[in-house]
Design a protein around this motif. Structure first.
Motif, PDB file in Angstrom:
ATOM      1  N   ARG A  15       0.454  31.732  36.957  1.00  0.00           N
ATOM      2  CA  ARG A  15       0.029  32.237  35.651  1.00  0.00           C
ATOM      3  C   ARG A  15      -1.127  33.232  35.813  1.00  0.00           C
ATOM      4  O   ARG A  15      -1.147  34.288  35.168  1.00  0.00           O
ATOM      5  CB  ARG A  15      -0.406  31.084  34.755  1.00  0.00           C
ATOM      6  N   HIS A  19      -1.112  37.354  35.012  1.00  0.00           N
ATOM      7  CA  HIS A  19      -2.051  38.020  34.100  1.00  0.00           C
ATOM      8  C   HIS A  19      -2.749  39.193  34.783  1.00  0.00           C
ATOM      9  O   HIS A  19      -2.842  40.283  34.208  1.00  0.00           O
ATOM     10  CB  HIS A  19      -3.104  37.030  33.604  1.00  0.00           C
ATOM     11  N   ARG A 142      11.259  39.903  21.573  1.00  0.00           N
ATOM     12  CA  ARG A 142      10.170  39.323  20.790  1.00  0.00           C
ATOM     13  C   ARG A 142      10.638  39.073  19.350  1.00  0.00           C
ATOM     14  O   ARG A 142      10.305  38.050  18.742  1.00  0.00           O
ATOM     15  CB  ARG A 142       8.948  40.242  20.819  1.00  0.00           C
ATOM     16  N   GLU A 150       9.414  31.279  16.973  1.00  0.00           N
ATOM     17  CA  GLU A 150       8.477  31.275  18.095  1.00  0.00           C
ATOM     18  C   GLU A 150       7.710  32.600  18.130  1.00  0.00           C
ATOM     19  O   GLU A 150       8.322  33.660  18.259  1.00  0.00           O
ATOM     20  CB  GLU A 150       9.216  31.084  19.424  1.00  0.00           C
ATOM     21  N   ALA A 152       5.351  34.613  20.311  1.00  0.00           N
ATOM     22  CA  ALA A 152       4.739  34.731  21.636  1.00  0.00           C
ATOM     23  C   ALA A 152       3.474  35.571  21.549  1.00  0.00           C
ATOM     24  O   ALA A 152       3.463  36.622  20.892  1.00  0.00           O
ATOM     25  CB  ALA A 152       5.712  35.361  22.612  1.00  0.00           C
ATOM     26  N   PRO A 153       2.389  35.162  22.220  1.00  0.00           N
ATOM     27  CA  PRO A 153       1.185  35.998  22.256  1.00  0.00           C
ATOM     28  C   PRO A 153       1.457  37.314  22.966  1.00  0.00           C
ATOM     29  O   PRO A 153       2.477  37.456  23.665  1.00  0.00           O
ATOM     30  CB  PRO A 153       0.186  35.129  23.050  1.00  0.00           C
ATOM     31  N   GLU A 159      -3.892  34.503  26.514  1.00  0.00           N
ATOM     32  CA  GLU A 159      -3.190  33.545  25.662  1.00  0.00           C
ATOM     33  C   GLU A 159      -1.741  33.387  26.088  1.00  0.00           C
ATOM     34  O   GLU A 159      -1.196  32.281  26.067  1.00  0.00           O
ATOM     35  CB  GLU A 159      -3.273  33.981  24.197  1.00  0.00           C
ATOM     36  N   PHE A 160      -1.119  34.508  26.497  1.00  0.00           N
ATOM     37  CA  PHE A 160       0.262  34.410  26.964  1.00  0.00           C
ATOM     38  C   PHE A 160       0.325  33.686  28.303  1.00  0.00           C
ATOM     39  O   PHE A 160       1.171  32.802  28.504  1.00  0.00           O
ATOM     40  CB  PHE A 160       0.888  35.799  27.091  1.00  0.00           C
ATOM     41  N   LYS A 162      -1.526  31.498  29.458  1.00  0.00           N
ATOM     42  CA  LYS A 162      -1.852  30.082  29.293  1.00  0.00           C
ATOM     43  C   LYS A 162      -1.042  29.427  28.177  1.00  0.00           C
ATOM     44  O   LYS A 162      -1.286  28.266  27.830  1.00  0.00           O
ATOM     45  CB  LYS A 162      -3.345  29.933  28.973  1.00  0.00           C
ATOM     46  N   TRP A 163      -0.079  30.153  27.616  1.00  0.00           N
ATOM     47  CA  TRP A 163       0.692  29.646  26.480  1.00  0.00           C
ATOM     48  C   TRP A 163       1.345  28.309  26.842  1.00  0.00           C
ATOM     49  O   TRP A 163       2.163  28.238  27.757  1.00  0.00           O
ATOM     50  CB  TRP A 163       1.752  30.669  26.102  1.00  0.00           C
ATOM     51  N   ARG A 165       3.643  26.660  25.585  1.00  0.00           N
ATOM     52  CA  ARG A 165       5.097  26.578  25.395  1.00  0.00           C
ATOM     53  C   ARG A 165       5.846  26.900  26.684  1.00  0.00           C
ATOM     54  O   ARG A 165       7.023  26.554  26.833  1.00  0.00           O
ATOM     55  CB  ARG A 165       5.550  27.541  24.290  1.00  0.00           C
TER      56      ARG A 165
END
Length: 226
Positions: A15, A19, A142, A150, A152-153, A159-160, A162-163, A165
């Motif tokens: 992750r 990023h 998206r 849903e 998505a960030p 945020e994405f 660490k999302w 989901r």
């Protein structure tokens, strides 16, 4: 530079690497770790040291045929619940929301001057909507996620990455795509092969079955249509 890269990013999770690579222009120190990440995952035996264009043509034809023939009609394949279908679609977000990302280094002047480089650039342009943001494959996906309920960030945000989901393993392939794309000359053969693999995967049975399921649940089919 390599030691600093290893110190800062060598123990990062998939992750984290995702990023930093999606924001590589803000974190150039990630590059040595990115190259190592790509090498570690590409060091596999290749099928043959001898390149035969005719053999490749036959192989591609067989794969195309297998993809098309793998289609199963709705009454034949096992049923899927809406919840399971949405869950599977969400887990694809890290790769689909960077659709074409493996080609992002191709516009480099050191690569695009070649015939193959120009061909790959045209693939990239198609992936990102040919100048129309509404046709960008990631934006279409998206919108599909939004229709599923849903949101998505932004893909470049922490945020994405660490999302909650998303499962950790869903970042593995996306991170490899981004790592390879940082070195378009060094990994040019791998990028060419990866592009072939992605395009072959995007035809035939799996997408036809997905379209059936989207229609069943009254969801937009535009992503699989394009």
């Amino acid at each position: 530079f390599q030691l600093e890269s290893q110190r800062r990013h060598g123990t990062g999770s998939g992750r984290d690497l995702f990023h930093y690579l999606i924001n590589v222009e803000l974190h150039p120190e990630i590059l040595p770790v990115a190259e190592r990440y790509a090498r570690d995952r590409l060091e596999r035996p290749i099928p043959s040291w001898h390149y035969d264009p005719d053999a490749l043509e036959r192989w591609v034809h067989v794969k195309h045929r297998q993809q098309v023939d793998s289609y199963r009609a709705p009454g034949v394949r096992p049923p899927v619940t809406r919840e399971a279908f949405v869950e599977a679609s969400v887990q694809l977000a890290p790769i689909v929301l960077i659709d074409g990302g493996w080609l992002q280094g191709i516009p480099s002047p050191a690569v695009i001057h070649s015939e193959v480089g120009r061909m790959l650039f045209h693939v990239l342009v198609e992936e990102i909507g040919e100048g129309d943001a509404t046709g960008h494959h990631a934006n279409i996906y998206r919108n599909l996620l939004a229709a599923m309920g849903e949101e998505a960030p932004p893909v470049e945000s922490w945020e994405f990455a660490k999302w909650p989901r998303l499962l950790d393993w869903t970042f593995d392939v996306a991170t490899l795509w981004l790592a390879i794309s940082c070195f378009p000359r060094h990994f040019f053969p791998e990028i060419l092969g990866l592009n072939l693999a992605v395009e072959i995967a995007g035809i035939g049975g799996p997408y036809m079955e997905a379209r059936d399921t989207l229609k069943q649940f009254q969801l937009p089919t535009l992503f699989v249509d394009v």
